[in-house]
Write a protein that holds these residues in place. Sequence first.
Motif, mmCIF file in Angstrom:
data_model
loop_
_atom_site.group_PDB
_atom_site.id
_atom_site.type_symbol
_atom_site.label_atom_id
_atom_site.label_comp_id
_atom_site.label_asym_id
_atom_site.label_seq_id
_atom_site.Cartn_x
_atom_site.Cartn_y
_atom_site.Cartn_z
ATOM 1 N N ARG A 154 28.987 -22.780 -83.963
ATOM 2 C CA ARG A 154 29.830 -23.655 -83.145
ATOM 3 C C ARG A 154 29.425 -23.583 -81.686
ATOM 4 O O ARG A 154 28.868 -22.604 -81.223
ATOM 5 N N ARG A 155 29.743 -24.669 -80.980
ATOM 6 C CA ARG A 155 29.530 -24.770 -79.529
ATOM 7 C C ARG A 155 28.092 -24.435 -79.138
ATOM 8 O O ARG A 155 27.846 -23.683 -78.202
ATOM 9 N N ALA A 156 27.149 -24.978 -79.874
ATOM 10 C CA ALA A 156 25.735 -24.749 -79.588
ATOM 11 C C ALA A 156 24.913 -25.893 -80.173
ATOM 12 O O ALA A 156 25.380 -26.624 -81.049
ATOM 13 N N ALA A 157 23.709 -26.049 -79.656
ATOM 14 C CA ALA A 157 22.812 -27.083 -80.169
ATOM 15 C C ALA A 157 22.425 -26.761 -81.603
ATOM 16 O O ALA A 157 22.321 -25.595 -81.992
ATOM 17 N N VAL A 204 23.296 -21.919 -76.440
ATOM 18 C CA VAL A 204 22.378 -22.902 -75.845
ATOM 19 C C VAL A 204 22.751 -24.280 -76.396
ATOM 20 O O VAL A 204 22.731 -24.493 -77.607
ATOM 21 N N THR A 205 23.101 -25.192 -75.506
ATOM 22 C CA THR A 205 23.653 -26.482 -75.941
ATOM 23 C C THR A 205 22.675 -27.644 -75.890
ATOM 24 O O THR A 205 22.955 -28.697 -76.445
ATOM 25 N N ASP A 206 21.535 -27.472 -75.252
ATOM 26 C CA ASP A 206 20.556 -28.549 -75.151
ATOM 27 C C ASP A 206 19.606 -28.478 -76.352
ATOM 28 O O ASP A 206 18.875 -27.498 -76.506
ATOM 29 N N PRO A 207 19.597 -29.498 -77.219
ATOM 30 C CA PRO A 207 18.714 -29.448 -78.390
ATOM 31 C C PRO A 207 17.235 -29.387 -78.028
ATOM 32 O O PRO A 207 16.430 -28.858 -78.794
ATOM 33 N N TRP A 266 14.046 -31.206 -83.432
ATOM 34 C CA TRP A 266 12.864 -31.299 -84.300
ATOM 35 C C TRP A 266 11.672 -31.810 -83.503
ATOM 36 O O TRP A 266 10.565 -31.270 -83.587
ATOM 37 N N LYS A 267 11.888 -32.873 -82.740
ATOM 38 C CA LYS A 267 10.773 -33.495 -82.020
ATOM 39 C C LYS A 267 10.218 -32.556 -80.954
ATOM 40 O O LYS A 267 9.001 -32.441 -80.789
ATOM 41 N N THR A 268 11.117 -31.859 -80.231
ATOM 42 C CA THR A 268 10.655 -30.941 -79.193
ATOM 43 C C THR A 268 9.895 -29.770 -79.787
ATOM 44 O O THR A 268 8.993 -29.215 -79.154
ATOM 45 N N SER A 269 10.251 -29.378 -80.995
ATOM 46 C CA SER A 269 9.552 -28.250 -81.624
ATOM 47 C C SER A 269 8.141 -28.605 -82.050
ATOM 48 O O SER A 269 7.367 -27.719 -82.423
ATOM 49 N N ALA A 270 7.804 -29.904 -81.997
ATOM 50 C CA ALA A 270 6.453 -30.371 -82.360
ATOM 51 C C ALA A 270 6.059 -29.919 -83.763
ATOM 52 O O ALA A 270 4.924 -29.500 -84.006
#
Length: 312
Positions: free
Chosen positions: A197-200, A171-174, A207-211
């Motif tokens: 490697r090759r992942a977010a 999964v590459t989108d943080p 961090w911010k999205t995880s609230a």
Amino acid sequence: MAGNSQRKGAIRKSSKAPTAGSGGRVRRGLEGKGPTPKAHERPNHKAYKAAQAAKKQAPKPRRRSTSDVEWIAGRNPVVEALREGVPINAVYVAEGAERDGRLREAFAIAAEKGISLLEVGRGELDRLTHGAVHQGLAARIPAYEYAHPDDLLDRAAEMGEPPLIVVLDSVTDPRNLGAVVRSAAGFGAHGVVIPERRAASMTASAWKTSAGAAARIPVAQAGNLTRQLKAYQDAGCMVVGLAADGEVELPQLDLADGPLVLVVGSEGNGLSRLVAETCDQLVSIPMANQVESLNAGVAASVALYAIAQARA
């Protein structure tokens, strides 16, 4: 004439060069070669081989950190990060920056949380943020400390619960990573595993999205995802992968209440071939329209909710 050394043949000449004595050509050969190396420094000695074998068998570090700090630049991003509880080492403000409402809020939150507030020249802030548009405000985030994948099993054992671990396959989108971490914390998972490697990775965006959930649940990194999944299987966990063509639909999953590893594929390609072949079972989320699909963050949330309901 006797004694006349000038006549031809009076002195026998040799074609060989004169032999050097101990002070000549062979002096270097007579010099000492220094102290004898210790046993563990000699490649052919059994002590050396034993030392090398011990190095290979030495336990790997249980935790690893990202190599560099990260910067959040800009007034809105810094204020949002402070609000969401993103770990921040220090807040930097440029000398002469206009004091507006966002800057005052950043100062207030930093003071409330005991975060250092530093004033630097604008040129220095440009250098620290690598030329980002910082609007006179930036925040420094420490390197994230990843757990070891085995720590997640230990955490479940300490809580007296069957393990529930979420594994992300490339999964590459943080933001998706942050969403999965948030759902994992909310639905009782014991941790999240991501590839090295090759992942977010756990950036400021994740961090911010995880609230703030990233502070409550461990995130581990695995050098080889397939090998780690097999290690979880050896530890007694069933490995279930989410796939559109899964042979079992999520509501019929009968493994939900046991030790479980849930694998979520990448945003575009889903599960990689080796990971899919390693899974004990592939599970699909029933959809009203087969054309529709869910991104990694939403798919993980739906699956974790169903698993939490089955466990309840």
